[in-house]
Enzyme design. Sequence first.
Site, PDB file in Angstrom:
ATOM      1  N   LEU A 111       0.720  -1.130   0.086  1.00  0.00           N
ATOM      2  CA  LEU A 111      -0.111  -0.056   0.049  1.00  0.00           C
ATOM      3  C   LEU A 111       0.853   1.331   0.005  1.00  0.00           C
ATOM      4  CD1 LEU A 111      -2.843  -1.095   2.841  1.00  0.00           C
ATOM      5  CD2 LEU A 111      -2.676  -0.950   0.139  1.00  0.00           C
ATOM      6  N   GLY A 112       2.177   1.125   0.619  1.00  0.00           N
ATOM      7  CA  GLY A 112       2.860   2.400   0.800  1.00  0.00           C
ATOM      8  C   GLY A 112       4.026   2.168   1.411  1.00  0.00           C
TER       9      GLY A 112
ATOM     10  N   LYS B 282       1.854  -2.840   8.846  1.00  0.00           N
ATOM     11  CA  LYS B 282       3.041  -1.920   8.668  1.00  0.00           C
ATOM     12  C   LYS B 282       4.229  -2.791   9.155  1.00  0.00           C
ATOM     13  CE  LYS B 282       4.150   1.771  11.170  1.00  0.00           C
ATOM     14  NZ  LYS B 282       4.309   3.075  11.880  1.00  0.00           N
TER      15      LYS B 282
ATOM     16  N   GLY C  31       7.112   4.259   3.983  1.00  0.00           N
ATOM     17  CA  GLY C  31       7.636   5.165   4.642  1.00  0.00           C
ATOM     18  C   GLY C  31       9.241   5.087   5.501  1.00  0.00           C
ATOM     19  N   GLY C  32       9.573   5.929   6.258  1.00  0.00           N
ATOM     20  CA  GLY C  32      10.804   5.940   6.600  1.00  0.00           C
ATOM     21  C   GLY C  32      11.196   4.926   7.773  1.00  0.00           C
ATOM     22  N   PHE C  33       9.899   4.279   8.130  1.00  0.00           N
ATOM     23  CA  PHE C  33      10.279   3.251   9.277  1.00  0.00           C
ATOM     24  C   PHE C  33       9.977   1.679   8.989  1.00  0.00           C
ATOM     25  CE2 PHE C  33       9.587   6.885  12.002  1.00  0.00           C
ATOM     26  CZ  PHE C  33      10.679   6.746  12.652  1.00  0.00           C
ATOM     27  N   GLY C  34       9.197   1.866   7.566  1.00  0.00           N
ATOM     28  CA  GLY C  34       8.908   0.372   7.119  1.00  0.00           C
ATOM     29  C   GLY C  34       7.820   0.643   5.714  1.00  0.00           C
TER      30      GLY C  34
ATOM     31  N   ASP D 144       4.888  14.113  14.420  1.00  0.00           N
ATOM     32  CA  ASP D 144       4.608  14.057  13.119  1.00  0.00           C
ATOM     33  C   ASP D 144       3.414  14.158  11.972  1.00  0.00           C
ATOM     34  OD1 ASP D 144       6.288  13.427  10.811  1.00  0.00           O
ATOM     35  OD2 ASP D 144       6.323  11.250  11.112  1.00  0.00           O
TER      36      ASP D 144
END
Length: 644
Positions: free
Chosen positions: A321-322, A343, A324-327, A436
Amino acid sequence: MSAAVMLLYLLFSCITSKADEVTNFPISLSSSLTPSINSTWLSHSNEFSFGFYHTPNGYAVCVSFTAYFDRSRTVVWTANTNDPIVPDNVVMLLTEDGLVLKRTDSSETVIKIGNSSRPIGGAAMLNNGNFVLLDYLGIVMWQTFDHPTDCLVPGQFLSPGTQLFSHASETDLRKGMFRLKMQTDGNLVLYDSDSLDVPKDAYYATGTVGKGDNISLNLEIIEDVAFVRVANSSTATGSPLPFGRKWRHFNLPLLLGVSLGTAGLLVSLLVIIYCTRRRRRWHKENRQNIDKLLLKHGSLAPKRYSCKQVKKMTKCFRDKLGQGGFGVVYKGELPDGQLVAVKVLKETHDNADEFINEVASISRTSHVNIVNLLGFCSEKKRRALVYEYMPNKSLDKFIYKSCSLEWKKLYEVAVGVARGLEYLHRGCNTRIVHFDIKPQNILLDKDFCPKISDFGLSKLCMKKHSVISMLGTRGTVGYIAPEVFSRNFGVVSHKSDVYSCGIMLLHMVESKYVEKGSSGSSETCNLDRVYEHVLVQREREDDLMSEDEEESARRMLMLGFWCIQTFPMERPTMSKVVEMLEGKLQSIEIPPRPFLLSSPLQQISSFISCNSSTCTNWDSDSHPTPCSSLVGSRDTTQLQGWCQ
């Protein structure tokens, strides 16, 4: 490691030895030692001594070696390593019962060294470093070689069932952190001092299990020259003779070289031991934190899933799905058919705190505008969070160009985000500061109800404590409040979330202007121009907007500028933001021009660029990745540990 094992094997050959024969009694009965006067008994060669050894903490009873090249003393055996230090006012007497240490002022027995079934007739400090107690016939009844402490000397062996303990330090002679045990199964194993004799606690082993119960560890040096067993290379066929067939002498330089090599090997081994122990401690603390979290929340705690269950619900991470910086976030499905977003965090030790932080933070929340955490997975370095599935994904997909929302819906989203932040700051038992807030972390359900997500950077604090102690900077560039960058602007608090929310409100309005503006030039991206013409001079930015749309836009702009005031004390609380969003426009005063407003918007925040064919997904470092490239793709490096 195989080379290291071979070197140890060569240096510590498995051979047996016996003590020197004693034909006389160098130390007779009633002989005595004191810490200050006649404190040691020397061997005939003067290379070894037995008696009182002075340490920074006091005196201990030791066997020490005196090196001929610098006359320094090196301890090779210590009495009573659990508590080796003895009082200063003691005397050590050789009696028929053994060596007895008594106080000089009270005749109280401090410790007794050496137990024997027959009366002791004398003692001797032998040239090989062995201190012995003998009966009247000269037979050894007790010897230090049978009770090794931290090292072996030439001729001494580590018999089955005995072990060596490291010293606490060079000057502290108590038992230290490590032990080397010669097990009765033939295996030589290095353990933590407090561990059990089980394979999972071993740091190093020779792998000689099953070789017999008569295997011992022995270092033999004959004539202060070292001998190691070497192969005979002079055979006609060129193949070596059996190990140990021939002996060769090594000179002192070679001996020193081998010793230095061994020391380097031991240092490397200690580094490996330290790293391994630290990693195990890290995993243990992580498990303990998770267990405390589950115990604290009881039946309200999120469900814990195994790695196997996570793989099954995501169909081995098929639909991405997408990222990011952490996973990476994957689409999944629970056994009851409920869709979820999973996630998967990167497999590093660095994000352990973020993981515990996110689970702890969301477990404290229950609000319509906060994403619902359904469960999590934590097995060693593999961690994942299971959320409710948001079919409309994140807000950043809907505030630009072809994916835009209507003004009414956009305004409702703004109100929902403000209510969610108000709940985090005031509605929870413990105040949560998100740190954030940005469009990528605002998820939209099927009815476009906004839900705040991604609590990996959040901080918990008591409600009465608004100031947060924090090292470093956290958040996404462009949304980070000035005081988070530099404490010269003020203290870090819940007002830092207010700043991020203000930047997001300005993004939401700015995106509509770019959409409806004819030119879409950089002029529309200038906050100075928006502030001057729209707020101060009250000019209409777009003639095609209805009166209600214009009021919504002006309200969001005014609140956005209030929220991005440079100093935290000048920003409203989220409760005040909700009140002004739901109140009358006329009641909102025109905000002061922010101190840091003299640059275009793209210098203050990171733009999310879109075009008609592809929308971009930005990670926490503000690097765009086309959404089309994320669908159906798989990050094999990220999932290497999960799919094994």
